[in-house]
Design a protein around this motif. Structure first.
Motif, PDB file in Angstrom:
ATOM      1  N   LEU A 111       0.834  -1.200   0.000  1.00 38.20           N
ATOM      2  CA  LEU A 111       0.000   0.000   0.000  1.00 38.20           C
ATOM      3  C   LEU A 111       0.868   1.249   0.000  1.00 38.20           C
ATOM      4  O   LEU A 111       1.719   1.436   0.879  1.00 38.20           O
ATOM      5  N   GLU A 112       0.648   2.110  -0.972  1.00 42.52           N
ATOM      6  CA  GLU A 112       1.371   3.379  -1.054  1.00 42.52           C
ATOM      7  C   GLU A 112       0.462   4.518  -0.626  1.00 42.52           C
ATOM      8  O   GLU A 112      -0.639   4.683  -1.147  1.00 42.52           O
ATOM      9  N   LEU A 113       0.938   5.314   0.331  1.00 41.24           N
ATOM     10  CA  LEU A 113       0.221   6.520   0.738  1.00 41.24           C
ATOM     11  C   LEU A 113       0.710   7.700  -0.102  1.00 41.24           C
ATOM     12  O   LEU A 113       1.824   7.672  -0.622  1.00 41.24           O
ATOM     13  N   PRO A 114      -0.100   8.738  -0.253  1.00 44.87           N
ATOM     14  CA  PRO A 114       0.374   9.934  -0.960  1.00 44.87           C
ATOM     15  C   PRO A 114       1.647  10.466  -0.299  1.00 44.87           C
ATOM     16  O   PRO A 114       1.740  10.505   0.922  1.00 44.87           O
ATOM     17  N   HIS A 115       2.633  10.857  -1.091  1.00 47.92           N
ATOM     18  CA  HIS A 115       3.902  11.329  -0.529  1.00 47.92           C
ATOM     19  C   HIS A 115       3.707  12.571   0.332  1.00 47.92           C
ATOM     20  O   HIS A 115       4.486  12.820   1.254  1.00 47.92           O
ATOM     21  N   SER A 116       2.665  13.345   0.039  1.00 50.66           N
ATOM     22  CA  SER A 116       2.473  14.623   0.726  1.00 50.66           C
ATOM     23  C   SER A 116       2.011  14.469   2.165  1.00 50.66           C
ATOM     24  O   SER A 116       2.101  15.407   2.952  1.00 50.66           O
ATOM     25  N   GLY A 117       1.485  13.289   2.532  1.00 45.54           N
ATOM     26  CA  GLY A 117       1.008  13.129   3.892  1.00 45.54           C
ATOM     27  C   GLY A 117       0.174  11.878   4.066  1.00 45.54           C
ATOM     28  O   GLY A 117       0.114  11.020   3.193  1.00 45.54           O
ATOM     29  N   PRO A 119      -3.573  10.765   4.606  1.00 42.52           N
ATOM     30  CA  PRO A 119      -4.965  11.232   4.573  1.00 42.52           C
ATOM     31  C   PRO A 119      -5.748  10.832   5.825  1.00 42.52           C
ATOM     32  O   PRO A 119      -5.456   9.815   6.456  1.00 42.52           O
ATOM     33  N   GLU A 120      -6.738  11.655   6.158  1.00 44.52           N
ATOM     34  CA  GLU A 120      -7.520  11.402   7.373  1.00 44.52           C
ATOM     35  C   GLU A 120      -8.247  10.063   7.333  1.00 44.52           C
ATOM     36  O   GLU A 120      -8.478   9.452   8.375  1.00 44.52           O
ATOM     37  N   TYR A 121      -8.610   9.597   6.130  1.00 43.31           N
ATOM     38  CA  TYR A 121      -9.376   8.359   6.037  1.00 43.31           C
ATOM     39  C   TYR A 121      -8.495   7.104   6.031  1.00 43.31           C
ATOM     40  O   TYR A 121      -8.991   5.984   5.927  1.00 43.31           O
ATOM     41  N   THR A 122      -7.173   7.289   6.174  1.00 44.08           N
ATOM     42  CA  THR A 122      -6.257   6.144   6.103  1.00 44.08           C
ATOM     43  C   THR A 122      -6.596   5.099   7.159  1.00 44.08           C
ATOM     44  O   THR A 122      -6.654   3.896   6.862  1.00 44.08           O
ATOM     45  N   GLU A 123      -6.810   5.537   8.394  1.00 44.77           N
ATOM     46  CA  GLU A 123      -7.082   4.571   9.462  1.00 44.77           C
ATOM     47  C   GLU A 123      -8.368   3.798   9.203  1.00 44.77           C
ATOM     48  O   GLU A 123      -8.441   2.602   9.505  1.00 44.77           O
TER      49      GLU A 123
END
Length: 258
Positions: A111-117, A119-123
């Motif tokens: 899973l890759e998260l956006p490099h910028s941060g 996101p609130e919905y990640t959890e």
């Protein structure tokens, strides 16, 4: 160290910002073998806004590429995978059977998260994945700006059941001293589980796996380094990953007064 397993690599030709064509990809395969790598999970970008690599297409392309590797007499085994970008459409894509896991049993998801941060919905999505029996393996957390600002989010996600895949070149300072330092802190806190190359080319985004493992052996010992590679093998095989006690990352800073 030989017999290394690379969990994250952009060597599949002509599908994303990695290998541009077959000759380039075969040269990368040779470079991987020279790095002591015997098995690679090919992980083209999927759903990141720039690239879409559907499961069916990746399966076909990896099968064809393995034939080319074998014909070129390169002793390397490749597996189909995806670097799946975190989006609100992820669960829908899973329901539509358009997601490739890191193992055949569907236990681990790169899973890759956006490099910028972060996101609130990640959890929320991680919770849903865990409910489905899927373990997110978060790609290169040390290069994510959100984790850089708050490293203990990494601890929180590991507590939720995630694994953290660290980039070998990050550990060697190729992305800068700050990322090298954070990578070392993640390792010291026992929050990382495995190295991967995230190789795209022969310049900045190269394999450097042997060098990273040599540094890990020097700093953490042979057993720790061997466990990192064993963890990669466990992920590929869909087996449980051995995890010891985890710790929060020290964020203490020095303050100078004049």
């Amino acid at each position: 160290m030989s017999g290394l397993i690379d969990l994250h690599c952009h060597m599949l030709p002509g599908v994303d910002d990695g290998a541009k064509d077959l000759p380039f990809a075969l040269d990368m395969a040779r470079a991987a073998v020279n790095e002591g790598i015997s098995h690679i999970l090919l992980t083209p970008h999927h759903m990141d806004g720039d690239y879409t690599n559907h499961k069916k297409d990746v399966l076909e392309r990896v099968s064809t590429f393995q034939e080319e590797i074998t014909q070129a007499q390169i002793p390397l085994t490749v597996f189909p995978g995806q670097e799946v970008h975190l989006t609100g459409d992820l669960l829908k894509a899973i329901d539509q059977d358009d997601i490739l896991y890191m193992d055949e049993g569907g236990r681990y998801l790169l899973l890759e998260l956006p490099h910028s941060g972060v996101p609130e919905y990640t959890e929320d999505i991680i919770f849903e994945l865990r409910t489905r029996g899927i373990t997110p393996v978060i790609a290169h957390p040390e290069r994510n700006h959100g984790f850089q600002k708050n490293p203990n989010k990494i601890y929180d996600f590991v507590e939720m059941g995630c694994l953290m895949q660290l980039t070998s070149s990050s550990y060697l300072g190729i992305f800068g001293k700050d990322i090298e330092t954070l990578t070392s802190k993640i390792i010291d806190a026992n929050l990382g589980c495995a190295f991967a190359s995230d190789a795209h080319n022969f310049k900045g985004r190269r394999f450097v796996m042997q060098e990273a493992f040599r540094k890990l052996e020097r700093e953490k010992g042979d057993f720790f380094a061997e466990q990192f590679n064993n963890n990669a093998k466990s992920i590929i095989n869909g087996d449980p990953v051995e995890r010891g006690e985890i710790q929060k990352i020290s964020t203490r800073k020095k303050f100078w007064f004049f």
